[in-house]
Design a protein around this motif. Structure first.
Motif, PDB file in Angstrom:
ATOM      1  N   LYS A 126      -6.505  -5.953  -9.668  1.00 18.58           N
ATOM      2  CA  LYS A 126      -6.746  -4.211  -9.418  1.00 18.58           C
ATOM      3  C   LYS A 126      -6.259  -3.640  -7.759  1.00 18.58           C
ATOM      4  N   SER A 127      -6.321  -4.790  -7.060  1.00 14.04           N
ATOM      5  CA  SER A 127      -5.015  -4.712  -5.476  1.00 14.04           C
ATOM      6  C   SER A 127      -3.777  -5.350  -5.571  1.00 14.04           C
ATOM      7  N   LEU A 128      -3.496  -4.411  -5.398  1.00 12.42           N
ATOM      8  CA  LEU A 128      -2.127  -4.917  -4.395  1.00 12.42           C
ATOM      9  C   LEU A 128      -1.682  -4.829  -2.800  1.00 12.42           C
ATOM     10  N   LEU A 129      -1.475  -6.301  -2.643  1.00  9.84           N
ATOM     11  CA  LEU A 129      -1.743  -6.785  -1.005  1.00  9.84           C
ATOM     12  C   LEU A 129       0.202  -6.289  -0.446  1.00  9.84           C
ATOM     13  N   VAL A 130       0.093  -5.934   0.279  1.00  9.00           N
ATOM     14  CA  VAL A 130       1.314  -5.644   0.886  1.00  9.00           C
ATOM     15  C   VAL A 130       1.573  -5.800   2.113  1.00  9.00           C
TER      16      VAL A 130
END
Length: 194
Positions: A126-130
């Motif tokens: 549900k989250s994208l770590l960039v």
């Protein structure tokens, strides 16, 4: 025995990234020419291009993260705003046997041109770590639960230019490698609650 693979397919210069589908039948490739390709690898001795490439923007494509149905692509930042300046692209890769990949959405990480260095999913995707080269917002957490309405839920300024990172789903922790001699490895533990 050994399988000899000849170069039957040339994909520009893939200096970006490559990921393989969970079933091993497709490889997804991004290149330094702003291109996204799908390669059919079901016949391991004779991989082939699967459709036409997608052109993302005029910058280098640097990173790629995939699920079974989506590809998230991170590009080199271009200063300014507008859809042609976006650094994150969401591509539908569902149903590869019957449907060509297509862009669902794109997202601008900010007007300063953020080169994407790493893309990783949270355990629940549900989250994208960039991780970017932006010195004031090196680490960004994007809410991708609704891929048509992506938003930044948190940022962190790390000590120096990020070189590489990896995400541990077991410990909800991002391990970051940088250039500062006093902090070559940094551990980031975002609180991912929705």
């Amino acid at each position: 025995g050994k399988t000899t693979i000849s170069a039957t397919t040339t994909i520009y210069e893939p200096s970006g990234d490559i990921k393989v589908s969970s079933d091993g039948n497709y490889a997804y490739v991004v290149t330094d020419e702003g291109k996204f390709f799908r390669v059919n690898t079901s016949n391991k001795s004779s991989p082939s291009m699967d459709g036409s490439p997608i052109t993302l923007n005029d910058s280098d494509v640097l990173r790629l993260a995939i699920t079974d149905t989506r590809a998230y692509v991170g590009t080199q930042g271009i200063t300014g705003s507008g859809s042609d300046k976006n650094e994150i692209y969401v591509i539908n890769i569902a149903n590869p046997a019957s449907q060509a990949p297509f862009i669902i959405n794109s997202f601008n990480l900010g007007d300063n041109g953020h080169d994407v260095q790493s893309l990783n999913f949270s355990a629940d995707t549900k989250s994208l770590l960039v991780l970017t080269k932006n010195t004031s917002q090196d680490f960004q957490v994007l809410d991708i639960n609704n891929e048509l309405d992506i938003s930044v839920t948190g940022t962190l300024n790390l000590l120096d230019t990020v070189k590489a990172a990896d995400w541990s789903n077991n410990y909800f922790t991002e391990y970051v490698v940088g250039q500062v001699s006093s902090a070559e490895v940094q551990v980031v533990a975002p609180d991912l609650k929705f």
